[in-house]
Design a protein around this motif. Structure first.
Motif, mmCIF file in Angstrom:
data_model
loop_
_atom_site.group_PDB
_atom_site.id
_atom_site.type_symbol
_atom_site.label_atom_id
_atom_site.label_comp_id
_atom_site.label_asym_id
_atom_site.label_seq_id
_atom_site.Cartn_x
_atom_site.Cartn_y
_atom_site.Cartn_z
ATOM 1 N N GLU A 269 9.294 0.962 -0.020
ATOM 2 C CA GLU A 269 8.177 0.385 0.227
ATOM 3 C C GLU A 269 7.980 0.677 1.535
ATOM 4 O O GLU A 269 6.698 0.877 2.164
ATOM 5 C CB GLU A 269 8.553 -1.127 0.307
ATOM 6 C CG GLU A 269 7.333 -2.036 0.479
ATOM 7 C CD GLU A 269 7.640 -3.205 0.231
ATOM 8 O OE1 GLU A 269 6.830 -3.791 -0.342
ATOM 9 O OE2 GLU A 269 8.600 -3.852 0.470
ATOM 10 N N ASP A 270 8.745 1.044 2.575
ATOM 11 C CA ASP A 270 8.617 1.419 3.867
ATOM 12 C C ASP A 270 7.668 2.739 3.974
ATOM 13 O O ASP A 270 6.750 2.758 4.721
ATOM 14 C CB ASP A 270 9.771 1.765 4.770
ATOM 15 C CG ASP A 270 10.766 0.660 4.901
ATOM 16 O OD1 ASP A 270 10.018 -0.356 4.849
ATOM 17 O OD2 ASP A 270 11.832 0.501 5.429
ATOM 18 N N ALA A 271 7.956 3.851 3.108
ATOM 19 C CA ALA A 271 7.258 4.917 3.068
ATOM 20 C C ALA A 271 5.630 4.620 2.433
ATOM 21 O O ALA A 271 4.770 5.110 3.121
ATOM 22 C CB ALA A 271 7.656 6.084 2.175
ATOM 23 N N LEU A 272 5.798 3.797 1.518
ATOM 24 C CA LEU A 272 4.380 3.149 1.064
ATOM 25 C C LEU A 272 3.580 2.554 2.233
ATOM 26 O O LEU A 272 2.390 2.980 1.997
ATOM 27 C CB LEU A 272 4.540 2.195 0.060
ATOM 28 C CG LEU A 272 3.371 1.416 -0.504
ATOM 29 C CD1 LEU A 272 2.636 2.188 -1.642
ATOM 30 C CD2 LEU A 272 3.757 0.071 -1.185
ATOM 31 N N LEU A 273 4.168 1.593 2.779
ATOM 32 C CA LEU A 273 3.287 0.957 3.939
ATOM 33 C C LEU A 273 2.713 1.978 4.989
ATOM 34 O O LEU A 273 1.723 1.827 5.253
ATOM 35 C CB LEU A 273 4.322 -0.196 4.476
ATOM 36 C CG LEU A 273 4.732 -1.366 3.671
ATOM 37 C CD1 LEU A 273 5.711 -2.084 4.439
ATOM 38 C CD2 LEU A 273 3.557 -1.946 3.023
ATOM 39 N N GLU A 274 3.701 3.177 5.188
ATOM 40 C CA GLU A 274 3.102 4.216 6.256
ATOM 41 C C GLU A 274 2.017 4.739 5.639
ATOM 42 O O GLU A 274 1.115 4.845 6.288
ATOM 43 C CB GLU A 274 4.137 5.078 6.410
ATOM 44 C CG GLU A 274 5.425 4.405 7.310
ATOM 45 C CD GLU A 274 6.604 5.377 7.599
ATOM 46 O OE1 GLU A 274 6.196 6.822 7.256
ATOM 47 O OE2 GLU A 274 7.431 5.204 8.235
ATOM 48 N N ARG A 275 2.064 5.205 4.249
ATOM 49 C CA ARG A 275 0.921 6.159 3.825
ATOM 50 C C ARG A 275 -0.339 4.951 3.739
ATOM 51 O O ARG A 275 -1.545 5.469 4.012
ATOM 52 C CB ARG A 275 1.180 6.380 2.433
ATOM 53 C CG ARG A 275 2.285 7.445 2.410
ATOM 54 C CD ARG A 275 2.739 8.071 1.027
ATOM 55 N NE ARG A 275 3.795 9.022 1.316
ATOM 56 C CZ ARG A 275 4.181 9.686 0.257
ATOM 57 N NH1 ARG A 275 3.774 9.413 -1.114
ATOM 58 N NH2 ARG A 275 5.149 10.638 0.194
ATOM 59 N N VAL A 276 -0.258 3.649 3.136
ATOM 60 C CA VAL A 276 -1.173 2.669 3.233
ATOM 61 C C VAL A 276 -2.100 2.668 4.302
ATOM 62 O O VAL A 276 -3.036 2.560 4.806
ATOM 63 C CB VAL A 276 -0.837 1.623 2.537
ATOM 64 C CG1 VAL A 276 -1.884 0.400 2.666
ATOM 65 C CG2 VAL A 276 -0.346 1.648 1.076
ATOM 66 N N ASP A 277 -1.046 2.284 5.628
ATOM 67 C CA ASP A 277 -1.658 2.306 6.934
ATOM 68 C C ASP A 277 -2.522 3.412 7.234
ATOM 69 O O ASP A 277 -3.435 3.285 8.001
ATOM 70 C CB ASP A 277 -0.290 2.019 7.985
ATOM 71 C CG ASP A 277 0.315 0.554 7.725
ATOM 72 O OD1 ASP A 277 -0.555 -0.397 7.410
ATOM 73 O OD2 ASP A 277 1.074 0.589 8.377
ATOM 74 N N ALA A 278 -2.099 4.639 6.959
ATOM 75 C CA ALA A 278 -2.914 5.773 7.360
ATOM 76 C C ALA A 278 -4.256 5.812 6.706
ATOM 77 O O ALA A 278 -5.149 6.114 7.280
ATOM 78 C CB ALA A 278 -1.808 7.091 7.134
ATOM 79 N N LEU A 279 -4.264 5.164 5.358
ATOM 80 C CA LEU A 279 -5.325 5.418 4.513
ATOM 81 C C LEU A 279 -6.427 4.113 5.169
ATOM 82 O O LEU A 279 -7.551 4.416 5.258
ATOM 83 C CB LEU A 279 -5.246 5.013 2.999
ATOM 84 C CG LEU A 279 -4.566 6.221 2.399
ATOM 85 C CD1 LEU A 279 -3.978 5.969 0.944
ATOM 86 C CD2 LEU A 279 -5.494 7.455 2.179
#
Length: 359
Positions: A269-279
């Motif tokens: 989830e941590d990596a997911l949130l980073e990617r979503v924030d970037a998008l």
């Protein structure tokens, strides 16, 4: 003996074909696909390893009950395992919901334009579609949708954020709507793009479902989690609805690879949130850029933007394709453009600027 065709259900006549986003042309000038709201990032950490390990068991059926995934989801969302059901993407679960609730003589209410699968799966079930136009701001008209409910209504779809406009309905108006819906009508909160929402006034459907037995929440691993090719979605609903979804599920429909990938994705989830924030940051850049060019862009809380172009829709889609990006046109209405790689977004913005000058 005279030859006749097999008799098929009359409800299947005239069903529109689901139109997937056009792929980028292999070997051609088109380099980027912004037509299917896919996540441009590769699988999350740990996913490829989980899928590779599961691939050695292709000769075996998957766990039909999706036990490990259900347990992971139950813990993640704080819901009983008996309130969960899985399917082949959230659209697969949506079709199970229609099978469970609606048939000939029944009605299904949804906004329009909204997710293009709704009229298809409604017609397949034999029920009648009741389409309620969006407001001038491209938002669900919940008051009009409540007014459209009759004694024949069995299910209401609320797509939040709405596909393809990206617009949302907020807590106060959604709760007021739910209070108006009869308790024997199922309200499906389709939250395929939930992870991209940054508006604090947009409620989490899971919180609304907890004390409302007629609310069902749809989620998917296809968008933010980047598992579009593996087809796994799920519903959170009270026991009678969840049990009905399990009854109508295609046996072994969710592959073991999809199950293992989904579990691994939830644990990253941590990596997911980073990617979503970037998008989301890219989404802001794209929207700001379009508005600076003079476009009217509805507020979007999804991973795409909507431009209402009317009769110029096809021309704009062709211009984008010539420039190197494929987008999703809805003929005569507008285009939906996924927020993708920075390079792709740059091409789209440049094309939009040039096209705007010609209007």
């Amino acid at each position: 003996m005279s030859k006749t065709s097999p008799k098929l259900r009359a409800e299947l006549e005239g069903i529109p074909t689901y139109k997937p986003g056009k792929p980028a042309a292999a070997g051609g000038p088109v380099a980027y696909k912004l037509s299917s709201n896919e996540n441009p990032y590769p699988p999350l950490p740990g996913v490829m390893e989980a899928v590779t390990a599961a691939a050695s068991s292709f000769n075996r059926y998957p766990d039909m009950a999706c036990t490990a995934l259900i347990d992971e989801l139950a813990e993640r969302f704080g819901v009983p395992a008996s309130h969960l059901a899985t399917g082949t993407g959230s659209v697969g679960v949506a079709q199970q919901l229609l099978q469970s609730t609606s048939g000939p003589g029944d009605e299904v209410v949804y906004a329009w334009r909204s997710f293009e699968a709704y009229p298809i799966i409604t017609q397949i079930s034999g029920a009648a579609s009741v389409r309620v136009p969006l407001t001038s701001d491209e938002v669900h008209d919940l008051d009009a949708m409540a007014d459209a409910i009759t004694e024949r209504t069995r299910l209401v779809f609320v797509c939040n954020p709405n596909n393809p406009t990206g617009t949302v309905v907020r807590r106060a108006e959604l709760e007021r709507f739910l209070d108006r819906v009869p308790s024997d009508v199922l309200v499906v909160l389709d939250e395929a793009y939930r992870e991209f929402i940054r508006d604090p006034e947009v409620p989490d459907g899971v919180e609304l479902y907890r004390d409302r037995p007629n609310v069902c929440v749809l989620r998917t691993f296809s968008k933010a989690y980047g598992l579009a090719g593996l087809r796994v979605g799920f519903a959170i609903a009270h026991e009678p609805v969840a049990a009905a979804l399990r009854k109508t599920a295609v046996p072994f429909g969710v592959s073991q690879l999809a199950q293992e990938a989904a579990v691994a994705s939830l644990r990253a989830e941590d990596a997911l949130l980073e990617r979503v924030d970037a998008l989301v940051r890219e989404r802001t850049r794209v929207v700001d850029g379009l508005r600076a060019q003079g476009w009217t862009v509805p507020e979007t809380q999804a991973n795409f933007v909507w431009l209402r172009l009317g009769e110029r829709t096809a021309d704009f889609a062709e211009a984008c394709e010539r420039a190197g990006v494929v987008i999703r046109p809805f003929p005569g209405e507008g285009v939906r453009v996924t927020v993708g790689e920075t390079e792709a977004n740059d091409i789209f913005l440049k094309t939009a600027e040039e096209f705007r000058k010609e209007l």
